[in-house]
Design an enzyme around this catalytic site. Structure first.
Site, PDB file in Angstrom:
ATOM      1  N   LYS A  44      35.662  47.340  40.499  1.00  0.00           N
ATOM      2  CA  LYS A  44      35.093  46.243  40.173  1.00  0.00           C
ATOM      3  C   LYS A  44      33.772  45.918  41.000  1.00  0.00           C
ATOM      4  O   LYS A  44      34.093  46.460  42.303  1.00  0.00           O
ATOM      5  CB  LYS A  44      35.944  44.827  40.057  1.00  0.00           C
ATOM      6  CG  LYS A  44      35.180  43.482  39.872  1.00  0.00           C
ATOM      7  CD  LYS A  44      34.585  43.320  38.572  1.00  0.00           C
ATOM      8  CE  LYS A  44      33.814  42.144  38.562  1.00  0.00           C
ATOM      9  NZ  LYS A  44      32.961  41.823  37.082  1.00  0.00           N
ATOM     10  N   CYS A 127      23.874  42.466  37.584  1.00  0.00           N
ATOM     11  CA  CYS A 127      24.960  41.324  36.933  1.00  0.00           C
ATOM     12  C   CYS A 127      24.255  40.146  36.525  1.00  0.00           C
ATOM     13  O   CYS A 127      23.368  39.583  36.892  1.00  0.00           O
ATOM     14  CB  CYS A 127      25.554  40.990  38.111  1.00  0.00           C
ATOM     15  SG  CYS A 127      26.904  39.414  37.552  1.00  0.00           S
TER      16      CYS A 127
HETATM   17  O1  RRO Z   1      31.127  39.836  36.703  1.00  0.00           O
HETATM   18  C1  RRO Z   1      30.445  39.689  35.884  1.00  0.00           C
HETATM   19  O2  RRO Z   1      30.400  38.639  35.163  1.00  0.00           O
HETATM   20  C2  RRO Z   1      29.635  40.607  35.346  1.00  0.00           C
HETATM   21  C3  RRO Z   1      29.055  41.621  36.230  1.00  0.00           C
HETATM   22 BR1  RRO Z   1      29.306  41.737  38.214  1.00  0.00          BR
HETATM   23  C4  RRO Z   1      28.110  42.789  35.762  1.00  0.00           C
HETATM   24  O3  RRO Z   1      27.782  43.463  36.415  1.00  0.00           O
HETATM   25  N1  RRO Z   1      28.131  42.627  34.428  1.00  0.00           N
HETATM   26  C5  RRO Z   1      28.931  41.828  33.633  1.00  0.00           C
HETATM   27  O4  RRO Z   1      28.697  42.030  32.253  1.00  0.00           O
HETATM   28  N2  RRO Z   1      29.340  40.963  33.994  1.00  0.00           N
END
Ligand code: RRO
Length: 308
Positions: A44, A127
């Protein structure tokens, strides 16, 4: 068939791996990826501090794909720095996804994570779900500054995870940034930011954060993902490996990514929906299509898409 591939000099035993965010927050999830047929363990995206993320519901699958606004729930980078050495026992590459809430965070995290021994570092410039924080990848100057600073503190091959671009002028600008900052691989694409899914029966949005807006994944984004893989492949060809992400649900979807120029593919929505068994199914399906087409390996069809 041998589905192993090489990315920035690192051998990956299968061209299928999880996408950052899918099944990779906790130790248990990461170890399960280690035991699965995933070709790598992608973490993650991590931040300085541990985060609970946005309020639930924050992920929703729908027939065409998924929408999420997770908000970067993660254990914090020090926890991943502790975990990474032991994840190496699974005999597959560990790819650390690095994020941050400001530029300095990325540099601090990358320096420490690099020392913990990942095989590759994927810097998340895309993100879409942090209220008030635009995606860095949509700002070429900010991207260039950040990549240069992170590059200086990283010794392992470093890639960037980019958002989708929708105009060739933007592909050109970002390709120039990538070309002059020492990026070793690309991960294309992150979710398509700030879509909105509606439940017409309940007359509501389907996720709670940000009034229902969130990143789209799954089948609905495959043509956008393929376009971005192809756009960067045509600009770099063999000089820069691409990990394709977006809309891979079947072996044929993966084959399409390879034809467009991907060296490997990541699996997000379908991994969340189907679980770890998806890797074996995808291997079987890709092997069948490569056999039928007379390709001896994933690399043999890379970039081979024909124009009319
Ligand atoms: O954690 C998120 O909301 C998230 C991230 Br960091 C990302 O890079 N892409 C996404 O669709 N969700």
């Amino acid at each position: 068939m041998d589905l192993s591939v090489t990315i920035a000099g690192v051998r990956v035993p299968s061209c299928f791996m999880n996408a950052a965010g899918a099944h990779c927050v906790t130790r248990e999830e990461l170890e399960a990826l280690g035991r699965s047929r995933s070709g790598a363990i992608v973490t993650k995206s991590m931040t300085l501090e541990p985060r609970q993320g946005n309020p639930e519901p924050r992920y929703c699958g729908f027939p065409g794909g998924s929408i999420n606004s997770m908000g970067l729930p993660n254990l914090g980078y020090l926890a991943y720095a502790d975990l990474i050495p032991s994840l190496r026992r699974f005999g597959k590459p560990v790819i650390a996804s690095v994020a941050g809430l400001c530029e300095d965070d990325f540099v601090t995290i990358a320096a420490v994570i690099d020392k913990s021994g990942p095989d590759l570092i994927e810097v998340n410039l895309s993100c879409p779900n942090l209220p008030g924080k635009p995606q860095i990848g949509y700002d070429p100057e900010a991207s260039e500054r950040l990549i240069r600073r992170v590059r200086q503190v990283v010794t392992v091959p470093m890639g960037v995870k980019l958002p989708p671009y929708f105009d060739p002028a933007h592909h050109d600008i970002m390709a120039q940034v990538i070309g002059r900052t020492g990026v070793d691989f690309l991960s294309l694409i992150n979710s398509v930011g700030n879509g909105l899914v509606v439940d017409p029966e309940r007359e509501t949005v389907v996720i709670k954060p940000k009034g229902g807006f969130g990143g789209l994944g799954g089948p609905v984004i495959k043509p956008i993902a393929l376009a971005n893989v192809r756009a960067f492949w045509t600009r770099f060809e063999d000089r820069l490996p691409i990990i394709g992400t977006g809309g891979v649900t079947t072996g044929i979807d993966a084959f399409e990514h390879l034809l467009c120029g991907a060296s490997a593919v990541q699996i997000g929505t379908v991994l969340v929906e189907e679980g770890l068994g998806v890797f074996e199914r995808l291997e079987q399906e890709l092997t069948a299509v490569l056999d039928r087409k007379g390709y001896a390996s994933p690399a043999a069809c890379r970039g081979k898409l024909k124009e009319l």
